[in-house]
Design an enzyme around this catalytic site. Sequence first.
Site, mmCIF file in Angstrom:
data_model
loop_
_atom_site.group_PDB
_atom_site.id
_atom_site.type_symbol
_atom_site.label_atom_id
_atom_site.label_comp_id
_atom_site.label_asym_id
_atom_site.label_seq_id
_atom_site.Cartn_x
_atom_site.Cartn_y
_atom_site.Cartn_z
ATOM 1 N N TYR A 66 0.855 -1.184 0.000
ATOM 2 C CA TYR A 66 0.000 0.000 0.000
ATOM 3 C C TYR A 66 0.891 1.235 0.000
ATOM 4 O O TYR A 66 1.811 1.333 0.819
ATOM 5 C CB TYR A 66 -0.888 0.014 1.251
ATOM 6 C CG TYR A 66 -1.649 1.313 1.427
ATOM 7 C CD1 TYR A 66 -2.966 1.424 0.990
ATOM 8 C CD2 TYR A 66 -1.042 2.430 2.002
ATOM 9 C CE1 TYR A 66 -3.657 2.624 1.123
ATOM 10 C CE2 TYR A 66 -1.730 3.631 2.137
ATOM 11 C CZ TYR A 66 -3.031 3.714 1.696
ATOM 12 O OH TYR A 66 -3.708 4.894 1.814
ATOM 13 N N GLU A 119 -3.564 7.537 -4.002
ATOM 14 C CA GLU A 119 -3.526 6.306 -3.216
ATOM 15 C C GLU A 119 -3.431 5.117 -4.159
ATOM 16 O O GLU A 119 -4.306 4.929 -5.003
ATOM 17 C CB GLU A 119 -4.789 6.195 -2.350
ATOM 18 C CG GLU A 119 -4.783 4.959 -1.472
ATOM 19 C CD GLU A 119 -6.067 4.823 -0.650
ATOM 20 O OE1 GLU A 119 -7.161 4.723 -1.239
ATOM 21 O OE2 GLU A 119 -5.960 4.798 0.588
#
Length: 397
Positions: A118, A206
Amino acid sequence: MNLHEYQGKKILESYGVEIQKGVVAENSKQAFDAAKELTNQTGTKWHVVKAQIHAGGRGKGGGIKLAKSLDEVKEISEKIIGMNLITPQTPAKGKKVHKVLISEDVYYPGESEIKEFYVSVLLNRSTGKNMIMYSTEGGMDIEKVAEETPNLIYYEEIDPLLGIQPFQTRKIAFDFKLKGNAFKAMTKFISSLYRAYIGSDASLFEINPVLKTSDDKVIAVDSKVTIDDNSLFRHPEFIKFRDLNEENPIEVEAGEAGLNYVDLDGNVGCMVNGAGLAMATMDLIKQSGGSPANFLDVGGTADAERVETAFRLILKDTRVEAILVNIFGGIVRCDRVAQGIVDAYKNMGDIINVPIIVRLQGTNAEQAKSLIEKSKLNVIAATAFEEAALKVNEVLA
Ligand code: GDP
Ligand code: MN
């Protein structure tokens, strides 16, 4: 402004960030052709069909499916395009899918294993610096990771004057326990990602997951991008990314009329001048037992035309049971606003089907109040804040 995955990936690509390649399609025929084209380009055997909506968690909701043949790409696209996709991040009724992104399969098996990470870039408001937030636990709900294993989320702050430094990208690649080509690829990935964030005036990039492939490439499999609306004037290249299907139609109309309108879930419509007063009015509505249906700042010039436009917008929301008008007459005189309200009301009398409570305070407030009372319209006048709250309470009871 939020972007679709495929749009965010276009920006990433233009900054040299490696991405999972894909082609957008609006129907199953285009999807079939897109898949064929991708196989020619990348040699991929399998394809992933990805619903393009402004919400994450699409995989869980059935909006992301692996296709093992061109016919399957067509079949799956047929099902996904037009479907109402419900994910943990959509409204309860879901979001309609208009486009799919046909992507190469990047989870192909190989000698060494694949890994999902991530990575996001965003502003840390408490330090006023951009930061890279990253985790070894990619591919899943980052909110869940933050709750259950916050020690597995790392932060790297970027000095605004120096920009991202090589030791920082190496630190991240090191924390991901990467080696050799994958290590190098990750450092390049992070620095290019950061340049994309800065260059596009974004408030969020993101990437979840960032994938280390079996042949040690590092690529963006997903992208969630938010561009700062205040910077759009210097990014004409992003105008085409706006998708009105994803926006609230009342908000779009308000924007065209130059009104600052934000849709909310409650039952009391509000029309206010000034953002601060609008916030205070929303509190007032809560205290009076109601719940605001919207935030609406009509700005300094609350003339009859603007007031009418604002009423029409508020009344498009069928959940509205009462409207509270709260105007402070500083530059604009209260009696003029009151006259505006009376005129607007007369103009559209038949569509106003809820009680209106008007609180006017400031220059000529008393004249304004008597103007409204004399008009004999279904408008309740107040001058004090608490008085207005009480009256909202009465009409909702
Ligand atoms: P999200 O669910 O909206 O966050 O959408 P993502 O783009 O992150 O995809 C969700 C999941 O789909 C990923 O975590 C993967 O498990 C899977 N996925 C995405 N791309 C591929 C691919 O190329 N091959 C395979 N087999 N799975 C993929
Ligand atoms: Mn994702």
